[in-house]
Design an enzyme around this catalytic site. Structure first.
Site, PDB file in Angstrom:
ATOM      1  N   GLY A 187       9.858 -33.561   4.420  1.00  0.00           N
ATOM      2  CA  GLY A 187       9.783 -33.302   2.983  1.00  0.00           C
ATOM      3  C   GLY A 187       8.387 -33.254   2.398  1.00  0.00           C
ATOM      4  O   GLY A 187       8.152 -32.589   1.393  1.00  0.00           O
ATOM      5  N   ASP A 216       7.288 -37.408   0.102  1.00  0.00           N
ATOM      6  CA  ASP A 216       7.611 -36.532  -1.019  1.00  0.00           C
ATOM      7  C   ASP A 216       8.122 -37.312  -2.218  1.00  0.00           C
ATOM      8  O   ASP A 216       7.699 -37.095  -3.337  1.00  0.00           O
ATOM      9  CB  ASP A 216       8.628 -35.447  -0.596  1.00  0.00           C
ATOM     10  CG  ASP A 216       9.838 -36.003   0.146  1.00  0.00           C
ATOM     11  OD1 ASP A 216       9.927 -37.241   0.320  1.00  0.00           O
ATOM     12  OD2 ASP A 216      10.696 -35.209   0.557  1.00  0.00           O
ATOM     13  N   ASP A 268      12.632 -43.285  -3.590  1.00  0.00           N
ATOM     14  CA  ASP A 268      13.934 -43.553  -4.220  1.00  0.00           C
ATOM     15  C   ASP A 268      14.203 -45.055  -4.124  1.00  0.00           C
ATOM     16  O   ASP A 268      13.768 -45.817  -4.983  1.00  0.00           O
ATOM     17  CB  ASP A 268      15.004 -42.699  -3.529  1.00  0.00           C
ATOM     18  CG  ASP A 268      16.357 -42.795  -4.206  1.00  0.00           C
ATOM     19  OD1 ASP A 268      16.463 -43.460  -5.245  1.00  0.00           O
ATOM     20  OD2 ASP A 268      17.332 -42.209  -3.698  1.00  0.00           O
ATOM     21  N   LYS A 321      11.481 -41.810  -8.313  1.00  0.00           N
ATOM     22  CA  LYS A 321      12.666 -41.814  -9.171  1.00  0.00           C
ATOM     23  C   LYS A 321      12.714 -43.097  -9.977  1.00  0.00           C
ATOM     24  O   LYS A 321      12.468 -44.180  -9.447  1.00  0.00           O
ATOM     25  CB  LYS A 321      13.939 -41.726  -8.333  1.00  0.00           C
ATOM     26  CG  LYS A 321      14.203 -40.360  -7.809  1.00  0.00           C
ATOM     27  CD  LYS A 321      15.591 -40.272  -7.201  1.00  0.00           C
ATOM     28  CE  LYS A 321      15.714 -38.956  -6.477  1.00  0.00           C
ATOM     29  NZ  LYS A 321      17.008 -38.802  -5.816  1.00  0.00           N
ATOM     30  N   PHE A 374      18.821 -35.568  -8.183  1.00  0.00           N
ATOM     31  CA  PHE A 374      18.478 -35.005  -6.877  1.00  0.00           C
ATOM     32  C   PHE A 374      17.657 -33.731  -7.048  1.00  0.00           C
ATOM     33  O   PHE A 374      18.078 -32.792  -7.717  1.00  0.00           O
ATOM     34  CB  PHE A 374      19.756 -34.704  -6.082  1.00  0.00           C
ATOM     35  CG  PHE A 374      19.483 -34.415  -4.649  1.00  0.00           C
ATOM     36  CD1 PHE A 374      19.243 -35.438  -3.750  1.00  0.00           C
ATOM     37  CD2 PHE A 374      19.434 -33.100  -4.197  1.00  0.00           C
ATOM     38  CE1 PHE A 374      18.958 -35.170  -2.415  1.00  0.00           C
ATOM     39  CE2 PHE A 374      19.160 -32.823  -2.864  1.00  0.00           C
ATOM     40  CZ  PHE A 374      18.924 -33.856  -1.973  1.00  0.00           C
ATOM     41  N   VAL A 375      16.492 -33.707  -6.455  1.00  0.00           N
ATOM     42  CA  VAL A 375      15.584 -32.567  -6.626  1.00  0.00           C
ATOM     43  C   VAL A 375      15.340 -31.852  -5.295  1.00  0.00           C
ATOM     44  O   VAL A 375      15.392 -32.466  -4.232  1.00  0.00           O
ATOM     45  CB  VAL A 375      14.229 -32.995  -7.236  1.00  0.00           C
ATOM     46  CG1 VAL A 375      14.390 -33.460  -8.654  1.00  0.00           C
ATOM     47  CG2 VAL A 375      13.565 -34.079  -6.414  1.00  0.00           C
ATOM     48  N   ASP A 411      14.394 -30.762   0.456  1.00  0.00           N
ATOM     49  CA  ASP A 411      15.535 -29.959   0.886  1.00  0.00           C
ATOM     50  C   ASP A 411      16.863 -30.502   0.400  1.00  0.00           C
ATOM     51  O   ASP A 411      16.976 -31.654  -0.039  1.00  0.00           O
ATOM     52  CB  ASP A 411      15.592 -29.915   2.409  1.00  0.00           C
ATOM     53  CG  ASP A 411      16.129 -31.230   2.987  1.00  0.00           C
ATOM     54  OD1 ASP A 411      15.586 -32.289   2.643  1.00  0.00           O
ATOM     55  OD2 ASP A 411      17.118 -31.184   3.755  1.00  0.00           O
ATOM     56  N   ARG A 469      13.349 -25.762   0.764  1.00  0.00           N
ATOM     57  CA  ARG A 469      11.984 -26.309   0.907  1.00  0.00           C
ATOM     58  C   ARG A 469      10.935 -25.298   0.466  1.00  0.00           C
ATOM     59  O   ARG A 469       9.846 -25.665   0.044  1.00  0.00           O
ATOM     60  CB  ARG A 469      11.709 -26.676   2.373  1.00  0.00           C
ATOM     61  CG  ARG A 469      12.583 -27.786   2.923  1.00  0.00           C
ATOM     62  CD  ARG A 469      12.022 -28.253   4.255  1.00  0.00           C
ATOM     63  NE  ARG A 469      12.971 -29.003   5.056  1.00  0.00           N
ATOM     64  CZ  ARG A 469      13.238 -30.303   4.880  1.00  0.00           C
ATOM     65  NH1 ARG A 469      12.627 -30.976   3.940  1.00  0.00           N
ATOM     66  NH2 ARG A 469      14.120 -30.918   5.649  1.00  0.00           N
TER      67      ARG A 469
END
Ligand code: 5GP
Ligand code: MG
Length: 209
Positions: free
Chosen positions: A70, A126, A129, A157, A179-180, A186, A192
């Site tokens: 990511g 990336d 969370d 987040k 969720f991004v 991805d 991506r």
């Protein structure tokens, strides 16, 4: 609290489908609800992040330990802004296997190379969370004998339900708990290559938190 509840309550000011950045990736258009953070804002924030990171390493030497896959796009854009004697190592950690959308216990799939002892290491991922992934990789670098270990994420987040969560030393953007995808991130190994950070219109089945 499930992220799905927020899919249709995207933050105010979100750019919608007419955003020209999506036109070059028309193949994804049916799946994308909108752009959360457009590429020009990412680029401007990376300039600032790179300045802060550079100032934090007055010795001029840095080893980046990047979490694949990511962080790939973030990594490549960030390192070209760092005027340091820079080494890059990678680690592969599985957090969201297959089409899951809530992170599990991360496990190491590819361990770092052998050049971390005595190095000043900056772990890059990336998105933060639960923080488990970053903590796992930080631990790997410390066990390997790094001289120092700091952490950097493009996104963090907001998780009010996890008050004790670790913070990264450098954070690009704080975002709501949603969720991004895009800019390296991805879903089911797709999206991506979207140049902007986007929200998915909907997700087929899959896990919730
Ligand atoms: P944590 O271990 O902090 O709970 O989860 C971090 C990892 O989960 C990240 O490295 C990333 O791979 C994945 N992840 C967390 N949130 C998202 C998200 O919104 N979108 C995507 N594509 N991946 C995410
Ligand atoms: Mg990851």
């Amino acid at each position: 609290m499930g992220w799905r509840r927020f899919l249709w309550t995207a933050p105010a000011g979100i750019a919608r489908m007419e955003d020209s950045s999506l036109i070059s990736h028309e193949v994804y258009s049916p799946d994308i609800a909108g752009v959360l953070i457009p590429r020009h804002r990412i680029a401007a924030r990376l300039d600032e992040l790179a300045r802060s990171i550079t100032e934090a390493y007055p010795g001029g030497e840095l080893t980046i330990l990047a979490a694949l896959t990511g962080s790939l796009v973030f990594l490549s854009d960030l390192i070209r802004r760092l005027p340091l004697r820079l080494r890059v190592d990678v680690v592969r950690v599985s957090s969201y296997p297959h089409e899951a959308t809530a992170s599990r216990e991360p496990s190491v799939l590819i361990a770092p190379g052998g050049d971390l002892p005595g190095r000043h290491v900056l772990v890059i991922d990336d998105i933060l969370d639960s923080g488990k992934t970053l903590e796992l990789i930080r631990g790997l670098a410390m066990e390997a004998g790094a001289a120092s270990v700091r952490t950097c994420v493009l996104l963090a987040k907001r998780r009010d339900d996890l008050p004790g969560r670790v913070a990264a030393d450098f954070t690009g953007f704080e975002i709501d708990d949603q969720f991004v995808v895009g800019y390296g991130l991805d879903y089911g190994d797709l999206y991506r290559n979207l140049p902007d950070l986007c929200l998915l219109r909907d997700l087929a089945g899959g896990a919730g938190r």
